[in-house]
Scaffold this motif. Structure first.
Motif, mmCIF file in Angstrom:
data_model
loop_
_atom_site.group_PDB
_atom_site.id
_atom_site.type_symbol
_atom_site.label_atom_id
_atom_site.label_comp_id
_atom_site.label_asym_id
_atom_site.label_seq_id
_atom_site.Cartn_x
_atom_site.Cartn_y
_atom_site.Cartn_z
ATOM 1 N N HIS A 13 -60.209 19.415 -19.629
ATOM 2 C CA HIS A 13 -60.386 20.200 -18.397
ATOM 3 C C HIS A 13 -60.802 19.314 -17.239
ATOM 4 O O HIS A 13 -60.372 19.531 -16.097
ATOM 5 C CB HIS A 13 -61.396 21.328 -18.614
ATOM 6 N N LEU A 16 -57.686 17.691 -15.949
ATOM 7 C CA LEU A 16 -56.890 18.627 -15.162
ATOM 8 C C LEU A 16 -57.499 18.838 -13.775
ATOM 9 O O LEU A 16 -56.773 19.022 -12.793
ATOM 10 C CB LEU A 16 -56.748 19.967 -15.896
ATOM 11 N N LEU A 56 -57.556 25.563 -15.352
ATOM 12 C CA LEU A 56 -56.608 26.577 -15.825
ATOM 13 C C LEU A 56 -55.476 26.799 -14.837
ATOM 14 O O LEU A 56 -54.342 27.076 -15.240
ATOM 15 C CB LEU A 56 -57.344 27.880 -16.142
ATOM 16 N N LEU A 59 -53.056 23.989 -15.556
ATOM 17 C CA LEU A 59 -52.355 24.215 -16.828
ATOM 18 C C LEU A 59 -51.308 25.317 -16.686
ATOM 19 O O LEU A 59 -50.193 25.187 -17.201
ATOM 20 C CB LEU A 59 -53.358 24.546 -17.925
ATOM 21 N N ARG A 60 -51.635 26.394 -15.965
ATOM 22 C CA ARG A 60 -50.646 27.465 -15.732
ATOM 23 C C ARG A 60 -49.453 26.931 -14.953
ATOM 24 O O ARG A 60 -48.308 27.284 -15.238
ATOM 25 C CB ARG A 60 -51.288 28.632 -14.982
ATOM 26 N N VAL A 62 -48.329 23.844 -14.934
ATOM 27 C CA VAL A 62 -47.537 22.988 -15.826
ATOM 28 C C VAL A 62 -46.699 23.863 -16.756
ATOM 29 O O VAL A 62 -45.549 23.535 -17.046
ATOM 30 C CB VAL A 62 -48.441 22.020 -16.622
ATOM 31 N N ARG A 63 -47.229 24.985 -17.198
ATOM 32 C CA ARG A 63 -46.464 25.900 -18.060
ATOM 33 C C ARG A 63 -45.242 26.462 -17.336
ATOM 34 O O ARG A 63 -44.275 26.849 -17.980
ATOM 35 C CB ARG A 63 -47.348 27.035 -18.559
ATOM 36 N N ALA A 70 -46.482 21.720 -21.178
ATOM 37 C CA ALA A 70 -47.926 21.929 -21.322
ATOM 38 C C ALA A 70 -48.416 21.416 -22.672
ATOM 39 O O ALA A 70 -49.471 20.786 -22.762
ATOM 40 C CB ALA A 70 -48.255 23.408 -21.156
ATOM 41 N N GLU A 71 -47.632 21.658 -23.721
ATOM 42 C CA GLU A 71 -48.009 21.162 -25.053
ATOM 43 C C GLU A 71 -47.985 19.636 -25.083
ATOM 44 O O GLU A 71 -48.887 19.005 -25.641
ATOM 45 C CB GLU A 71 -47.059 21.714 -26.117
ATOM 46 N N GLN A 74 -51.091 18.398 -23.334
ATOM 47 C CA GLN A 74 -52.302 18.557 -24.143
ATOM 48 C C GLN A 74 -52.345 17.558 -25.288
ATOM 49 O O GLN A 74 -53.375 16.936 -25.533
ATOM 50 C CB GLN A 74 -52.393 19.984 -24.689
#
Length: 185
Positions: A13, A16, A56, A59-60, A62-63, A70-71, A74
């Protein structure tokens, strides 16, 4: 452009949040480093605070490139890849520019390096699912491992399912991390 090194707490986190800060300040850091990893630099540094909301949001975003992106991000963070933060930062920037097509472009050295590092992480984690040896210490199963990569997050599901009624502890000597399972909650 000013040279700037972002310092963060070493968490995913926190990393990010460095990405978030980069976009918010419209700057490209020279390096992104964990507070403990940087001993001396001539460049100015900026401490980046960890904010779950900012993390978050990144991350959203990147998704939206792709769930696989995203995977990959990570898992890439768990690798022992040299300058992984810088590589992951470049990967995200490229993903924002090129979209999901980036994931198939193994001619890009950054994408290829990330895929290769994640493949090695997955292989190492798989190896440890079969080679961790426990000793019983007063009703608690104990094991020590020395992986190159941070494999404990990938081992958690396997060992918690396999030993779901047992209390166990796996200690990662390399990264000084612990996976602890207590079936009583």
């Amino acid at each position: 452009m000013n040279e700037m090194i972002y310092l963060y707490d070493g968490s995913f986190h926190g990393f990010l949040c460095c990405i978030f800060e980069s976009y918010a300040k419209k700057e490209s850091p020279t390096a992104i480093a964990c507070d403990e990893a940087l001993s001396f630099t001539l460049f100015p540094t900026r401490n980046i605070a960890t904010d779950s909301g900012h993390a978050l949001r990144v991350l959203r975003k990147v998704r939206t490139i792709s769930p696989y992106a995203a995977e990959l991000l990570q898992r890439g963070f768990l690798t022992c890849l040299e300058e992984r933060e810088r590589l992951l930062y470049q990967f995200i920037r490229l993903g924002y520019q090129r979209g999901s097509a980036l994931l198939r472009d193994l001619t890009d050295h950054r994408v290829a390096a990330l895929h290769q590092a994640v493949r090695r992480l997955n292989e190492e984690a798989h190896k440890y699912t079969g080679f961790v040896r426990f000793s019983d210490q007063g009703g608690v199963l104990l094991a020590e491992i020395e992986p190159k990569n941070q494999v404990l997050p990938l081992l958690r599901g396997h060992f918690c399912a396999r030993y779901n009624t047992e209390a166990f502890l796996i200690y990662d000597r390399t990264h000084r991390q612990v996976l602890l399972h207590d079936p009583r909650g």
